[in-house]
Write a protein that holds these residues in place. Structure first.
Motif, short mmCIF file in Angstrom:
data_model
loop_
_atom_site.label_atom_id
_atom_site.label_comp_id
_atom_site.label_asym_id
_atom_site.label_seq_id
_atom_site.Cartn_x
_atom_site.Cartn_y
_atom_site.Cartn_z
N SER A 285 0.50 -1.37 0.37
CA SER A 285 -0.06 -0.27 0.04
C SER A 285 1.00 1.49 0.67
CB SER A 285 -0.95 -0.11 1.59
OG SER A 285 -0.06 0.07 2.34
N ASP A 286 2.06 1.70 0.30
CA ASP A 286 2.44 2.74 1.03
C ASP A 286 3.42 2.83 -1.03
OD1 ASP A 286 5.62 4.34 0.86
OD2 ASP A 286 4.64 3.84 2.76
N VAL A 287 3.73 3.54 -1.92
CA VAL A 287 3.50 3.91 -2.66
C VAL A 287 5.19 3.53 -2.61
CG1 VAL A 287 4.06 6.29 -2.51
CG2 VAL A 287 3.55 5.17 -5.05
N ARG A 288 6.12 3.98 -1.75
CA ARG A 288 7.41 3.59 -1.96
C ARG A 288 7.87 2.64 -2.35
NH1 ARG A 288 8.11 6.99 3.15
NH2 ARG A 288 6.71 5.65 4.20
N VAL A 289 7.56 0.84 -1.52
CA VAL A 289 7.79 -0.10 -1.36
C VAL A 289 7.38 -0.04 -3.12
CG1 VAL A 289 6.98 -2.18 -1.38
CG2 VAL A 289 6.89 -0.95 0.47
N ARG A 290 6.73 0.03 -3.84
CA ARG A 290 6.54 -0.01 -5.32
C ARG A 290 7.46 0.66 -6.08
NH1 ARG A 290 1.01 1.17 -3.27
NH2 ARG A 290 0.86 3.15 -5.26
N GLN A 291 7.65 1.88 -5.37
CA GLN A 291 8.95 2.50 -6.42
C GLN A 291 10.26 1.53 -5.89
OE1 GLN A 291 8.37 6.22 -5.11
NE2 GLN A 291 6.28 7.26 -6.27
N ALA A 292 10.39 1.16 -5.19
CA ALA A 292 11.87 0.09 -4.22
C ALA A 292 11.56 -0.49 -5.47
CB ALA A 292 11.97 0.01 -3.38
N ILE A 293 10.53 -1.92 -6.12
CA ILE A 293 10.77 -2.54 -6.88
C ILE A 293 10.77 -2.28 -8.02
CG2 ILE A 293 9.14 -4.73 -8.05
CD1 ILE A 293 8.08 -4.06 -5.04
N ALA A 294 10.56 -0.89 -8.49
CA ALA A 294 10.74 -0.68 -9.79
C ALA A 294 12.01 -0.56 -10.07
CB ALA A 294 9.73 0.86 -9.97
N TYR A 295 12.21 0.21 -8.75
CA TYR A 295 14.24 1.01 -9.81
C TYR A 295 14.91 -0.11 -9.27
CZ TYR A 295 13.52 6.09 -9.34
OH TYR A 295 13.35 7.02 -9.30
N ALA A 296 14.85 -1.72 -8.58
CA ALA A 296 15.28 -3.03 -8.98
C ALA A 296 15.38 -3.71 -10.39
CB ALA A 296 14.78 -3.49 -7.76
N VAL A 297 14.80 -3.68 -10.45
CA VAL A 297 13.92 -4.18 -12.10
C VAL A 297 14.21 -3.71 -12.49
CG1 VAL A 297 12.25 -5.36 -13.26
CG2 VAL A 297 11.55 -5.46 -11.25
N ASP A 298 15.47 -4.69 -14.41
CA ASP A 298 15.76 -3.87 -15.01
C ASP A 298 14.92 -4.31 -16.14
OD1 ASP A 298 17.79 -4.03 -16.97
OD2 ASP A 298 18.94 -4.19 -16.79
N ARG A 299 14.75 -3.95 -17.37
CA ARG A 299 13.47 -3.97 -18.22
C ARG A 299 14.63 -4.57 -19.68
NH1 ARG A 299 11.28 1.52 -17.11
NH2 ARG A 299 8.84 0.77 -16.75
N ASP A 300 16.15 -4.00 -19.33
CA ASP A 300 16.46 -3.77 -20.28
C ASP A 300 17.38 -5.24 -20.36
OD1 ASP A 300 16.63 -1.95 -22.10
OD2 ASP A 300 18.49 -0.77 -20.40
N PHE A 301 17.39 -5.94 -19.03
CA PHE A 301 18.20 -7.72 -19.23
C PHE A 301 16.50 -8.40 -19.69
CE2 PHE A 301 17.59 -10.82 -17.16
CZ PHE A 301 18.88 -11.06 -16.83
N ILE A 302 15.75 -7.63 -19.26
CA ILE A 302 14.59 -8.98 -19.45
C ILE A 302 14.35 -9.13 -21.20
CG2 ILE A 302 11.39 -8.96 -20.02
CD1 ILE A 302 12.08 -7.89 -16.24
N THR A 303 14.56 -7.57 -21.67
CA THR A 303 13.95 -7.78 -22.84
C THR A 303 14.96 -7.97 -24.08
OG1 THR A 303 14.46 -5.76 -23.13
CG2 THR A 303 12.12 -5.67 -23.15
N LYS A 304 16.26 -7.76 -23.75
CA LYS A 304 17.22 -8.82 -23.84
C LYS A 304 18.22 -9.62 -24.11
CE LYS A 304 19.22 -3.69 -25.19
NZ LYS A 304 20.09 -2.25 -25.34
N ALA A 305 17.81 -9.84 -23.08
CA ALA A 305 18.02 -11.01 -22.31
C ALA A 305 17.16 -12.62 -21.96
CB ALA A 305 19.08 -11.43 -21.01
N LEU A 306 16.48 -12.42 -21.13
CA LEU A 306 15.35 -13.39 -21.03
C LEU A 306 14.45 -12.67 -22.53
CD1 LEU A 306 14.10 -12.69 -17.87
CD2 LEU A 306 15.09 -13.53 -18.72
N HIS A 307 14.07 -12.38 -23.02
CA HIS A 307 12.81 -12.22 -24.46
C HIS A 307 13.87 -12.24 -25.67
CE1 HIS A 307 9.99 -10.50 -21.66
NE2 HIS A 307 10.07 -11.23 -21.46
N ARG A 308 15.67 -12.82 -25.34
CA ARG A 308 16.32 -12.28 -26.32
C ARG A 308 15.79 -11.50 -27.82
NH1 ARG A 308 15.00 -17.71 -25.20
NH2 ARG A 308 16.62 -19.24 -24.64
N GLY A 309 15.24 -9.90 -27.26
CA GLY A 309 15.63 -8.45 -28.23
C GLY A 309 14.11 -9.03 -29.30
#
Length: 517
Positions: A285-309
């Motif tokens: 419920s605290d937006v700071r926790v949700r924002q912390a999770i967002a700052y920890a996740v790497d979109r580029d890694f997901i799209t380039k590595a996990l999804h092979r581009g």
């Protein structure tokens, strides 16, 4: 690989014949899928699993071509009043339902109002105030305010026309027995529906468009194992695989000389892969926790590595290919120090435990990302348990019932934000038991106001400004962390003519699909 024992002999023959073989009388199309629909009535259920077969069984007032232009279907013509508050549909004459009963204005009015009340996309028909039926062939839709997305909402995947004499008997529309044994007016009629195995559709001999459909039969072969689905395509046991999003699948089938692979057919879908937060959870419920999770996740890694581009990063609630997307939206680039500081500020400096769910089936877009979150969020003190679901209905029950903390999800824009975006963020669309609504239980008065203004604004530039401000607000609140757009492809046998490549792809009547020679 065994096939459904109970299906018709013709369907069984089709499944064991090389895909692409010429058929003397229209032939059979076998479509491979991993998802089992809850039922087949798209008036009360959204999603690919329901929409693809539903749009073959039910006709709708309009259909759309590949240029986003509305075309006649059950309505042969239509007119919008100068003030935008009245839309008149003039129905084709002589059209009948599969049981032989005529399609009349009362059926169309009943269907639109039923969809308005029971479909998860509450904003889709929210401005519909009343519907007049001055005669059997005329439908007058009265709106409380202008609705720029109305004609698009009358498309096959969003506005199936139901027979009032079947569905208007007073039973609960969401659990009506006819949902799994529907009577429609589309190009194909239901022959058999065995959940988890197959859906068999037969040609409607009395379809109201002369000379259609071209095929005799469509069989949806439900294959739970994605590897088995690929083998079915390669062996010719299946002829089409729509909504394919896995990089390995795409590249593997691209090597098959008998198959064509296309990205056409998804223009109106706007599919976004995201991480949903249950904002009613004490931990989230605290937006700071949700924002912390967002700052920890790497979109580029997901799209380039996990999804092979093959997929692209997605920064906000409106698909980045849309003219309404705001390029200035905060991206939350990876910053573990900032993430840890936010966790500390929120009172979780010692860490927390969270559970993440995911949709079963599309492993690369769902399970793989969920498992990545487990390792990545541990870096900021969050211990993640990845919770699997045995099937799609189980996952849907958890998320729709708000029985989750975080969940991977795939949600469509559906062509216009009014249809596909508003439903996720409007506070009055928090609906227990309904998936792909505001399952995050997110409420913000400013967001409600901005979306309600955009829903009635007919000036494109003014709508764009309203949606820009909306995106900035939700980017701060983060009820959802947007990850990537889905790289949907369709694989199909090269001998198939007129494959579904319009703006709705396979969620569109396949009355013109046929085999060559």
């Amino acid at each position: 690989m065994t096939f459904l024992k109970q299906i018709t002999a013709a369907a069984l023959l089709a499944s064991t014949t090389l895909a692409g073989q010429a058929f003397a009388e229209g032939g059979t199309l076998v479509i491979a899928t991993t998802q089992t629909p809850r039922h087949l009535n798209g008036s009360v259920q959204s999603g690919i699993a329901t929409a693809v077969p539903s749009t073959q069984i039910f006709a709708s007032p309009l259909r759309y071509d590949e240029n986003w232009e509305p075309q006649p279907y059950l309505a042969e013509s239509w007119e919008t009043s100068a003030d935008g508050l009245t839309v008149t549909l003039n129905l084709v004459s002589g059209a009948t339902f599969h049981d032989g009963e005529p399609i009349e204005a009362e059926d169309v009015a009943f269907s639109i109002l039923n969809t308005k009340e029971h479909h998860p996309f509450k904003s889709m028909f929210e401005p519909v105030e009343s519907i007049d039926t001055p005669d059997t062939q005329t439908v007058v839709i009265n709106l409380s305010k202008p609705h720029p997305a109305l004609l698009l909402a009358l498309s096959p995947a969003l506005a199936p026309v139901l027979p009032k004499h079947v569905f208007g008997d007073g039973q609960d529309p969401k659990s009506h027995p006819a949902n799994s044994a529907p009577v429609g007016s589309g190009p194909f009629m239901l022959e058999e529906f065995t959940p988890g195995e197959a859906i068999v559709l037969k040609k409607n001999p009395n379809f109201f468009i002369e000379g259609r459909p071209k095929l005799d039969e469509i069989v949806f072969r439900i294959v739970g194992d994605p590897s088995a689905l690929l083998i079915a395509m390669e062996n010719g046991d299946a002829d089409m695989y729509p909504f394919m999003a896995g990089s390995q699948e795409i590249r593997r089938l691209e090597k098959d000389d008998d198959l064509a692979i296309t990205t056409e057919g998804y223009a109106a879908v706007g599919a976004i892969n995201w991480l949903a937060f249950n904002t009613a959870s004490p931990k989230l419920s605290d937006v700071r926790v949700r924002q912390a999770i967002a700052y920890a996740v790497d979109r580029d890694f997901i799209t380039k590595a996990l999804h092979r581009g093959v997929s692209s990063p997605q920064r906000g609630p409106i698909i980045e290919s849309s003219p309404f997307f705001d390029e200035t939206i905060p991206a939350y680039d990876v910053d573990l120090d900032k993430a840890k500081a936010l966790m500390e500020e929120a009172g979780f400096g010692d860490g927390m435990d969270l559970t993440v769910d995911y949709i079963p089936g599309p492993k690369e877009q769902q399970q793989s990302v969920a498992e990545y979150l487990k390792s990545q969020l541990k870096k900021i003190g969050i211990n993640v348990t990845v919770r699997a679901a045995p099937d799609f209905p189980t996952w849907a029950g958890r998320v729709g019932g708000h029985d989750f903390e975080m969940s991977m999800d795939v949600v469509f824009n559906w062509g216009d934000p009014v249809i596909g975006v508003h439903r996720t963020y409007l506070s009055d669309n928090i609906r227990q038991g309904v998936i792909w609504s505001n399952t995050q239980q997110y409420a913000n008065d400013k967001v409600d106001s901005l979306l309600n203004q955009a829903a009635v604004e007919l000036d494109t530039e003014k709508r764009k400004a309203l949606y820009g401000e909306f995106q900035q607000v939700v980017a701060t609140d983060l009820p959802v962390y947007w990850i990537n757009s889905l790289p949907y492809h369709t694989a199909y046998n090269k001998k198939l003519l007129n494959p579904p490549q319009g703006i709705w792809g396979a969620m569109h009547p396949m009355d013109m699909v046929e085999w060559s020679e």
